[in-house]
Design a protein around this motif. Structure first.
Motif, mmCIF file in Angstrom:
data_model
loop_
_atom_site.group_PDB
_atom_site.id
_atom_site.type_symbol
_atom_site.label_atom_id
_atom_site.label_comp_id
_atom_site.label_asym_id
_atom_site.label_seq_id
_atom_site.Cartn_x
_atom_site.Cartn_y
_atom_site.Cartn_z
ATOM 1 N N ILE A 33 0.416 2.528 -10.704
ATOM 2 C CA ILE A 33 1.774 3.039 -10.791
ATOM 3 C C ILE A 33 2.377 3.063 -9.387
ATOM 4 O O ILE A 33 1.670 3.225 -8.392
ATOM 5 C CB ILE A 33 1.847 4.452 -11.411
ATOM 6 N N SER A 34 3.688 2.875 -9.313
ATOM 7 C CA SER A 34 4.385 2.944 -8.036
ATOM 8 C C SER A 34 4.759 4.391 -7.725
ATOM 9 O O SER A 34 4.781 5.255 -8.603
ATOM 10 C CB SER A 34 5.637 2.068 -8.068
ATOM 11 N N LYS A 35 5.066 4.641 -6.470
ATOM 12 C CA LYS A 35 5.492 5.980 -6.057
ATOM 13 C C LYS A 35 6.867 6.298 -6.613
ATOM 14 O O LYS A 35 7.689 5.408 -6.847
ATOM 15 C CB LYS A 35 5.538 6.065 -4.535
ATOM 16 N N SER A 36 7.117 7.579 -6.797
ATOM 17 C CA SER A 36 8.450 8.044 -7.170
ATOM 18 C C SER A 36 8.894 9.099 -6.168
ATOM 19 O O SER A 36 8.074 9.684 -5.443
ATOM 20 C CB SER A 36 8.458 8.607 -8.588
ATOM 21 N N GLY A 37 10.190 9.348 -6.118
ATOM 22 C CA GLY A 37 10.711 10.358 -5.210
ATOM 23 C C GLY A 37 10.391 11.770 -5.675
ATOM 24 O O GLY A 37 9.992 11.994 -6.825
ATOM 25 N N LEU A 81 0.820 -1.213 0.000
ATOM 26 C CA LEU A 81 0.000 0.000 0.000
ATOM 27 C C LEU A 81 0.854 1.262 0.000
ATOM 28 O O LEU A 81 0.555 2.226 -0.717
ATOM 29 C CB LEU A 81 -0.925 -0.005 1.223
ATOM 30 N N GLU A 82 1.901 1.287 0.801
ATOM 31 C CA GLU A 82 2.709 2.505 0.934
ATOM 32 C C GLU A 82 3.525 2.807 -0.318
ATOM 33 O O GLU A 82 4.114 3.879 -0.430
ATOM 34 C CB GLU A 82 3.646 2.379 2.139
ATOM 35 N N ALA A 83 3.576 1.852 -1.266
ATOM 36 C CA ALA A 83 4.367 2.052 -2.477
ATOM 37 C C ALA A 83 3.505 2.337 -3.698
ATOM 38 O O ALA A 83 4.036 2.513 -4.792
ATOM 39 C CB ALA A 83 5.238 0.830 -2.739
ATOM 40 N N VAL A 84 2.176 2.391 -3.533
ATOM 41 C CA VAL A 84 1.276 2.655 -4.651
ATOM 42 C C VAL A 84 1.073 4.160 -4.797
ATOM 43 O O VAL A 84 0.654 4.834 -3.854
ATOM 44 C CB VAL A 84 -0.086 1.953 -4.439
ATOM 45 N N GLY A 85 1.382 4.689 -5.979
ATOM 46 C CA GLY A 85 1.168 6.107 -6.219
ATOM 47 C C GLY A 85 -0.281 6.416 -6.549
ATOM 48 O O GLY A 85 -0.865 7.378 -6.039
ATOM 49 N N GLU A 86 -0.890 5.586 -7.384
ATOM 50 C CA GLU A 86 -2.263 5.778 -7.829
ATOM 51 C C GLU A 86 -2.642 4.558 -8.654
ATOM 52 O O GLU A 86 -1.777 3.871 -9.197
ATOM 53 C CB GLU A 86 -2.370 7.048 -8.686
ATOM 54 N N PHE A 87 -3.937 4.235 -8.739
ATOM 55 C CA PHE A 87 -4.328 3.194 -9.679
ATOM 56 C C PHE A 87 -5.660 3.532 -10.343
ATOM 57 O O PHE A 87 -6.495 4.259 -9.799
ATOM 58 C CB PHE A 87 -4.350 1.798 -9.030
ATOM 59 N N GLN A 88 -5.795 3.013 -11.543
ATOM 60 C CA GLN A 88 -6.955 3.254 -12.392
ATOM 61 C C GLN A 88 -7.607 1.907 -12.696
ATOM 62 O O GLN A 88 -6.918 0.910 -12.915
ATOM 63 C CB GLN A 88 -6.504 3.925 -13.691
#
Length: 417
Positions: free
Chosen positions: A217-221, A189-196
């Protein structure tokens, strides 16, 4: 696709098109810049944009500079935003404050988006974001509490095998038993940026399925360092005896639930290169109940042990205004020790029978996915995306002796149980 798009028209106060205006968008979190020029009919189009909040600036000699912040671009959607320039000196600036349009006027797709805010705020029984697709209309999620990453999803009543799971624009379907088991590797969960989620009338970029597209998509810095560290601890003193354990006078299983997670993201080079790293440890001792009425001496109350490591790493880099690349690696090791699986018979009739503790087995499972992407702007109306994707599943269902010997059958000892 793992990106968003922005389009619109540049016009004057009389709604006449303005060609040659420079449109610049800047990611407010990372500082990454994209740029284009309005065409002869005043239209502009920018694609392959990382989802997020952007600042939009439009400039042309003879007109005031146009500035608008907090333009929200969502995953898989095209946002239409028209720009009206006012005649005057370029040294003057018009700052616009308004909501980003919510409706994608360019697509007939049916579905919706779930942002990172909902993903990390809402409860999840197994730490897998896939169960949250049930937040959207027409979606039903069968959340698994006995495995990791194998949540089944049904879209509009269709079979769960008809779905397609994507992560960062690349395949993330289970290599062994297909889409009915969800994604190949669980994205924490903490690594998910957003999902469609798209449930009908897909655009041509999607294929493979007649069910739902679960596109994450995964999170980015970003330009600022951000991170978390958290834990959850629960032991047998917080649980109650199972009915059959109590009825048969068995020892209460020594259950436990422990999860630890941490991540860190930030800049390597401000406005240019960023990293994100996430790690999660899950340790669960799940209670089992073996009840064999004809042979009560085999009744038992063991536990199945889950020992999970989940690791995700991502690096993003903008070479220049026309070229960006990213690489992301996700790995989950999720062995399950002392599995007690009842025997299922279908002939002459379907029947499920309990088994003794001697029938225990182990599941040794390692899932990995790796994706690298290069986006190149080749002109005002051309963009190329080059993507390489690799997935792997190494899984074995066997006895403890097999896994302990490096899965070498020649080293197995004879067993008579």
């Amino acid at each position: 696709e793992s990106t968003a798009e922005l389009r619109g028209r540049v016009v004057d106060p009389q709604d006449a098109p303005i060609p040659g205006a420079t449109i610049t968008i800047t990611n407010q979190a990372t500082g990454v810049v994209r740029q284009t020029v309005s065409t002869s009919d005043g239209t502009y189009f920018i694609t392959a944009i990382s989802p997020g909040a952007y600042e939009l600036v439009a400039e042309l000699s003879g007109f005031w500079k146009y500035n608008r912040r907090d333009v929200r671009l969502d995953l898989g959607r095209t946002t239409t935003l028209d720009v009206q320039l006012t005649v005057g000196a370029l040294t003057e600036t018009v700052t616009i404050t308004a909501e980003t349009p919510l409706v994608d006027l360019t697509s007939k797709e049916i579905g919706g988006n779930v942002t990172n805010r909902e993903v990390i705020s809402l409860p999840s029984v197994n730490g897998n974001f896939v169960g949250m697709v049930a937040l959207l209309p027409g979606m039903v999620a069968n959340v698994s509490t006995e495995s990791f990453g194998s949540d089944a999803v049904s879209a509009n009543g269709m079979d769960s095998r008809n779905n397609n799971f994507l992560l960062d624009g690349a395949n993330n379907n289970d290599d062994v038993i297909g889409q009915r088991a969800g994604s190949q590797a669980r994205t924490p969960l903490e690594a998910v940026g957003e999902f469609q989620v798209i449930t009908n009338q897909y655009d041509a970029e999607f294929g493979r399925t007649t069910g739902a597209i679960i596109n994450a998509i995964s999170k980015s810095g970003t330009n600022a360092f951000h991170g978390i560290a958290a834990g959850l601890w629960q032991d047998a003193g917080m649980t109650k005896k199972d009915f059959f354990v109590d009825q048969n006078g068995l020892t209460k299983p020594d259950t436990k639930l422990q999860t630890y997670r941490a991540n860190l993201g930030g800049p390597v080079v401000k406005d240019k290169a960023h990293f994100f790293f996430n790690v999660e440890r899950v340790m669960i001792d799940r209670a089992l109940s073996i009840t064999i009425p004809s042979h009560p001496e085999f009744n038992a109350s063991p536990v199945t042990q889950d020992r999970v490591w989940n690791t995700l790493a991502r690096f993003d880099h903008q070479l220049n205004v026309n070229h960006t690349w990213a690489v992301r690696w996700l790995r989950e090791s999720s062995p399950q020790l002392n599995q007690i699986v009842p025997a299922v018979y279908t002939v002459p009739i379907a029947v499920t029978l309990p088994v003794t503790a001697n029938a225990s087995r182990e599941e040794n499972d390692v899932d990995q996915t790796l994706v690298a992407t290069l986006n190149s702007v080749l002109g005002g109306n051309r963009l190329n995306t080059f993507r390489v994707n690799w997935t792997q599943e190494d899984v074995a269902f066997a006895n403890a002796n097999f896994n302990a010997n490096g899965q070498d059958q020649a080293a197995l000892l004879p067993q008579l149980n």
